[in-house]
Structure formats: structure tokens, C-alpha cells
Design a protein around this motif. Structure first.
Motif, PDB file in Angstrom:
ATOM      1  N   VAL A   1       0.849  -1.193   0.000  1.00 56.00           N
ATOM      2  CA  VAL A   1       0.000   0.000   0.000  1.00 56.00           C
ATOM      3  C   VAL A   1       0.883   1.242   0.000  1.00 56.00           C
ATOM      4  CG1 VAL A   1      -1.727   1.311   1.304  1.00 56.00           C
ATOM      5  CG2 VAL A   1      -1.847  -1.189   1.224  1.00 56.00           C
TER       6      VAL A   1
ATOM      7  N   ARG B   1      -4.418  -1.027 -12.836  1.00 61.86           N
ATOM      8  CA  ARG B   1      -5.375  -0.218 -12.084  1.00 61.86           C
ATOM      9  C   ARG B   1      -4.681   0.805 -11.177  1.00 61.86           C
ATOM     10  NH1 ARG B   1      -7.386  -3.844  -8.718  1.00 61.86           N
ATOM     11  NH2 ARG B   1      -6.252  -2.991  -6.928  1.00 61.86           N
ATOM     12  N   GLU B   2      -3.597   0.388 -10.504  1.00 62.17           N
ATOM     13  CA  GLU B   2      -2.999   1.224  -9.462  1.00 62.17           C
ATOM     14  C   GLU B   2      -1.802   2.049  -9.928  1.00 62.17           C
ATOM     15  OE1 GLU B   2      -4.351   1.633  -6.576  1.00 62.17           O
ATOM     16  OE2 GLU B   2      -5.875   0.091  -6.755  1.00 62.17           O
TER      17      GLU B   2
ATOM     18  N   PRO C   1       0.637   5.798  -1.196  1.00 61.74           N
ATOM     19  CA  PRO C   1      -0.327   6.897  -1.348  1.00 61.74           C
ATOM     20  C   PRO C   1      -1.243   6.650  -2.556  1.00 61.74           C
ATOM     21  CG  PRO C   1       1.897   7.742  -0.984  1.00 61.74           C
ATOM     22  CD  PRO C   1       2.035   6.274  -1.207  1.00 61.74           C
ATOM     23  N   ASP C   2      -2.516   6.493  -2.278  1.00 61.41           N
ATOM     24  CA  ASP C   2      -3.519   6.292  -3.339  1.00 61.41           C
ATOM     25  C   ASP C   2      -3.252   5.043  -4.169  1.00 61.41           C
ATOM     26  OD1 ASP C   2      -4.817   8.739  -2.647  1.00 61.41           O
ATOM     27  OD2 ASP C   2      -3.292   9.827  -3.784  1.00 61.41           O
ATOM     28  N   ALA C   3      -2.675   4.015  -3.568  1.00 59.10           N
ATOM     29  CA  ALA C   3      -2.427   2.761  -4.288  1.00 59.10           C
ATOM     30  C   ALA C   3      -2.519   1.593  -3.318  1.00 59.10           C
ATOM     31  CB  ALA C   3      -1.061   2.777  -4.961  1.00 59.10           C
ATOM     32  N   ARG C   4      -3.138   0.511  -3.769  1.00 57.33           N
ATOM     33  CA  ARG C   4      -3.188  -0.722  -2.991  1.00 57.33           C
ATOM     34  C   ARG C   4      -3.142  -1.892  -3.960  1.00 57.33           C
ATOM     35  NH1 ARG C   4      -8.477  -2.856   0.057  1.00 57.33           N
ATOM     36  NH2 ARG C   4      -8.810  -3.725  -2.007  1.00 57.33           N
TER      37      ARG C   4
ATOM     38  N   GLU D   1      -4.586   5.940   9.804  1.00 56.16           N
ATOM     39  CA  GLU D   1      -4.842   6.176   8.386  1.00 56.16           C
ATOM     40  C   GLU D   1      -5.218   4.879   7.671  1.00 56.16           C
ATOM     41  OE1 GLU D   1      -1.318   7.890   6.851  1.00 56.16           O
ATOM     42  OE2 GLU D   1      -1.361   9.633   8.187  1.00 56.16           O
TER      43      GLU D   1
ATOM     44  N   GLU E   1       4.405   5.511   3.383  1.00 58.70           N
ATOM     45  CA  GLU E   1       3.741   6.812   3.421  1.00 58.70           C
ATOM     46  C   GLU E   1       4.323   7.766   2.377  1.00 58.70           C
ATOM     47  OE1 GLU E   1       2.448  10.090   6.788  1.00 58.70           O
ATOM     48  OE2 GLU E   1       4.332   9.020   7.030  1.00 58.70           O
TER      49      GLU E   1
END
Length: 497
Positions: free
Chosen positions: A92, A113-114, A94-97, A388, A328
Motif C-alpha cells: 500500500v 489499475r494502481e 499513497p492512493d495505491a493498494r 490512516e 507513506e
């Protein structure tokens, strides 16, 4: 005079020591493991049993784990311990998983997708990681130990390692400056493997092992330890609490271990699953020069920290994998609270889940562990990161506690019944500094003392748990060689089952 004698005494019950002991006992050596109860794998908190470190087994079918599982016949037993999940691990950012998968098509869909701007480059790198990892397998699964114990072993190992390192560097170069894509690729080694500043070969190997599967192990993170202890005792080996106060040497070699209780145990040889610096005081006022030199050359990169959150199952986000590796700031080093790991257990019969969060406390200007104030500041920053990733943890919290920082258990509503044990010592994370270790090794097996072999996380710190398993295997190879067994003993029929 010794009250009892053993062919092999293992100091410490850390993972490499248990692997070595189980293999040696299975090969017929009379083996004793001395377990240091000040470093437990889990600890009591009220009626709970919480881990000091989580239990996962990346690459159960590959790497050092596969060899040990096969040799000790752990396949069926592991099936009872392993928690199978549709997705065993996620990385994971920032804005990705991204769900880690060994299935090429599924992995491609995740990356498209990510990481739409870097899909082709990352896909190519992740596909090639398997080939780079095989070069590492050839190095770690060969007939000789790595790092080598003799001149010719070291020479051949360095040749192999040089080829693998050069290929890994070429593989990593296209990704090195790609921000989030590079950080997500390196996370399994940096966070999951607890390797500080991992080299490209370690990154490729860790990525491939985690993609192959990183199932959690039941038993409060002690599942693998319990199986190794079963194999040890089932083959006639012994495990008992005890701490060495002195290593007794004759004219040419070690011949006994004296315990803090005063008891003396005869030893044909000793394997130390301890940092080399802890061996020096065991020789009194005149420790061997080589041992002192090895201790002085050891470099701590940081310390492993963990905190347990016991929550209601409703706190676990939908779609969260049992293991989450999170970054992060992709542009910053993957240490401290910038790279953390969340391990979510299974709900118990009361609907509670243990989430164990781990991170590396980086060392400062000296090698002293963080003081209480620094550790509590680290804890606060870590919990901000946890909020978070698991935003409802605090609202569903049953109890929160770390075995390391001395902070009293946090219990919403002030409910009692959680009297903690004294704080445990932070486990050191070692920097790979050994000449010829090519960024993977931190200390040799040979200590300069005849019949004293080092087998701790300090030997191959660049490879995380996979390195610890490889160290246990090679220490067993060395121990059986000293005991007069065949060099290829691990390919022969076992003496006992």
C-alpha cells in the motif's frame, strides 16, 4: 564437572537456532536448546497471549523455507497452522493498494489499475524478479554455505554472488528512480523482511517470495516455532530454559557450557543463536581476539518495534489482507514509520482480532537503543499511521499494548485485568557489513573458536526471515560436519523420524 553432556548445545531459541537444532536432532545428534525466557515469542496480557513479533512464512514453497519444510516433513503440519486467504498480502502506498499475486494476469490487472503511468515498466520488473531470485537460490541452496566458511567456499560463493549482484543491479536500475513504483517493489524486503536499505538482489528475492504467498501462521505468531520444537523433541532433542554465563574451553576447543544457575553441561560443540557481541563476555577476561574483532565490526541498523491492537472484528477494513506492507512517502527511506507492516489475525470466539503492527526504529548517531521518551514518540507517530490504514481501530479497541515501550495497556473505559510483564528488550536489526557478503551478510558462521558456530539473524540480515531459515540450515550442515556426518547429510535418509 558437567552434570550432563550433549553433542550439540544451541544457545538461544531464535528461529535460526531452532531450525539448526531440529535438523541436527533429526540426524541423530544429542541436541539441547537453551531458551532465554527474557526474550519470549509471546507474552501474557490478562487472558490474552500476544506476540512480540508476528508469524508469517513468505514463499512457503520456495527459498530456504521449502527446503526445511521438505526435510522436516512439515507439509501436513503446516496446513493446520497456515491461514489461507484469497489475498495473503498487499502493498500500500499513497492512493495505491496492490494485491500481491504469483498469477501473471491477476498481477497485471492490479498494476494497470494502481500504477497506470508505470505499468509496463513495473510489470517487466516484477516478471523478471523471479529470474533474479533464482540466482539467489543458486547461491543460498548450493552445496556450500553462504557466506562461505573456508577459502574455496568463500571464493566460489563470491563468484556466484557477484554474478547475481550484477544481474540484480541491472534489473533494478530502470526502477530505481521511479518513485512509488520503486517503493512498492522494495517494500517486501524493507518492511516485510526487516532489511534496512536492501540491495537489489534482496529486493528481487523478497518480492518473489511474497508474491508466491505469505500466509499467516496460527498460534499468536508462534506457529512455525511450535512445529520446529515438536520436530526437535520428537527426534530426541531437548528444550529447556537456561542462560549461559560462561563457555568453558579446553586446550583446543569448547567442551562445556556453564549456566547462570551454576550447572555445567558438557558440549561436543556449541551453536550460538545470539549476536556475536553477546558471546564475548562468556569467555571472561581474555576473550578470543577474532571474536572481539567480529563484535567490533558488527553494525546495528535499527531495532524492531511491535505494538498489538486487540479490536472487535468490525474494525478490520473490508478487503484488507492478513498482511499489509505500507509506505507513506515513496521518496523517503523505507525505515521508521514510513514503512510499516500490519498483521491481522483471525477472529477468536469472542469476535476479537489481534492486529500486530511492526516497524523499524532507525539508529541515531550511536548504537544505543532509543530511550523511553524517544520510543514513546515513535509509538505516537506509528499510531497516527495506523489510524490512516485502519480508521476504525480506536473506536473498536479492546486493549492496546506494546511489549517494548513500557507504556501501560490502553483500555477504553478503564477496564482492568491487563497486568503486563516488564518491557522486553528491543531486538536489534543488523546492517550487512561482512566483506564478501555483497550486501547480504553481516557476520560469518566461523567465530575463530573451534566448535563454536554463529547462527543468528546477524549472519544474513539482508534477507530477513528467509535469511534466518538459510542460516539455520547451513549451521546444521556445519554442525553435522563437525560431528563427523557426511557433507551431504541433508540429502541422505534421516536417522530418526
Amino acid at each position: 564437572m558437567p552434570t550432563n553432556s550433549y553433542e550439540l548445545i544451541v544457545l538461544g531459541d531464535a528461529l535460526p537456532g531452532l531450525v539448526c537444532a531440529a535438523l541436527c536432532a533429526r540426524r541423530g545428534l544429542r541436541t539441547l536448546v537453551l531458551a532465554d525466557e527474557t526474550r519470549p515469542a509471546r507474552y501474557p496480557l490478562g487472558a490474552l497471549r500476544l506476540p512480540t513479533a508476528p508469524g508469517v512464512l513468505p514463499g512457503r514453497g520456495a527459498g530456504a523455507a521449502a527446503r526445511i519444510v521438505r526435510e522436516l516433513g512439515l507439509d501436513h503440519a503446516l496446513k493446520r497452522k497456515v491461514r489461507e486467504a484469497r489475498v495473503s498480502a498487499q502493498v500500500v502506498g499513497p492512493d495505491a493498494r496492490i494485491d500481491l499475486s504469483s498469477e501473471a494476469a491477476a498481477q497485471a490487472r492490479e498494476l494497470v489499475r494502481e500504477l497506470p503511468g508505470a505499468t509496463e515498466r513495473v510489470l517487466a520488473a516484477w516478471d523478471q524478479a523471479g529470474e533474479i531470485a533464482k540466482l539467489g537460490d543458486a547461491l543460498l541452496a548450493g552445496d556450500d554455505a553462504f557466506p562461505g566458511t573456508g577459502f574455496f567456499e568463500r571464493r566460489d560463493a563470491v563468484k556466484q554472488a557477484t554474478r547475481a549482484t550484477e544481474a540484480a543491479a541491472a534489473w533494478w536500475q530502470p526502477l530505481a528512480d521511479s518513485g512509488l513504483a520503486a517503493a512498492l517493489t522494495a517494500l517486501p524486503a524493507a518492511a516485510g523482511g526487516r532489511a534496512v536499505e536492501p540491495p537489489p538482489l534482496a529486493i528481487a528475492r523478497a518480492l518473489e517470495l511474497w508474491r508466491a504467498g505469505a500466509p499467516g501462521l496460527r498460534g499468536d505468531g508462534t506457529g512455525l516455532r511450535e512445529l520446529l520444537i515438536e520436530k526437535l523433541t520428537g527426534a530426541g532433542g531437548e528444550l529447556r530454559a537456561g542462560v549461559a554465563s560462561e563457555l568453558v574451553a579446553g586446550w583446543t576447543k569448547l567442551n562445556a557450557v556453564r549456566l547462570v544457575s551454576g550447572e555445567e553441561l558438557g558440549a561436543g560443540q556449541v551453536v550460538a543463536a545470539l549476536p556475536v557481541g553477546e558471546l564475548v563476555p562468556l569467555f571472561g577476561k581474555k576473550p578470543p581476539k577474532r571474536l572481539v574483532e567480529l563484535a567490533a565490526a558488527s553494525a546495528i541498523a535499527g531495532w524492531g518495534y511491535a505494538i498489538n491492537l486487540v479490536v472487535d472484528a468490525a474494525a478490520v477494513p473490508e478487503g484488507m489482507a492478513p498482511v499489509v506492507l505500507a509506505v507513506e512517502d515513496p521518496s523517503a527511506p523505507l525505515v521508521g514509520t514510513n514503512a510499516i507492516v500490519l498483521h491481522a489475525g483471525e477472529p477468536d470466539d469472542q469476535g476479537r482480532v489481534i492486529i500486530t503492527v511492526t516497524a523499524t526504529v532507525p539508529r541515531g548517531d550511536d548504537a544505543t537503543p532509543p530511550d523511553a521518551a524517544a520510543l514513546r514518540g515513535f509509538r505516537a507517530r506509528l499510531l497516527d499511521r495506523v489510524e490512516e490504514l485502519v480508521p476504525f481501530a480506536q473506536s473498536h479497541l479492546v486493549v492496546m499494548h506494546s511489549p517494548y515501550d513500557g507504556v501501560a495497556p490502553v483500555v477504553p473505559g478503564g477496564r482492568g485485568g491487563f497486568d503486563p510483564p516488564p518491557p522486553a528488550q528491543l531486538p536489534a536489526i543488523w546492517r550487512p557489513t561482512l566483506d564478501g557478503g555483497l550486501g547480504l551478510a553481516g557476520a560469518p558462521y566461523a567465530t575463530g573458536v573451534k566448535h563454536l558456530t554463529l547462527a543468528s539473524s546477524q549472519v544474513l540480515p539482508g534477507l530477513g526471515q528467509d535469511g534466518e531459515l538459510a542460516v539455520g540450515w547451513n549451521a546444521a550442515r556445519i554442525a553435522c560436519g563437525i560431528a563427523g556426518k557426511k557433507r551431504d547429510y541433508l540429502r541422505d535418509e534421516v536417522v530418526s523420524t
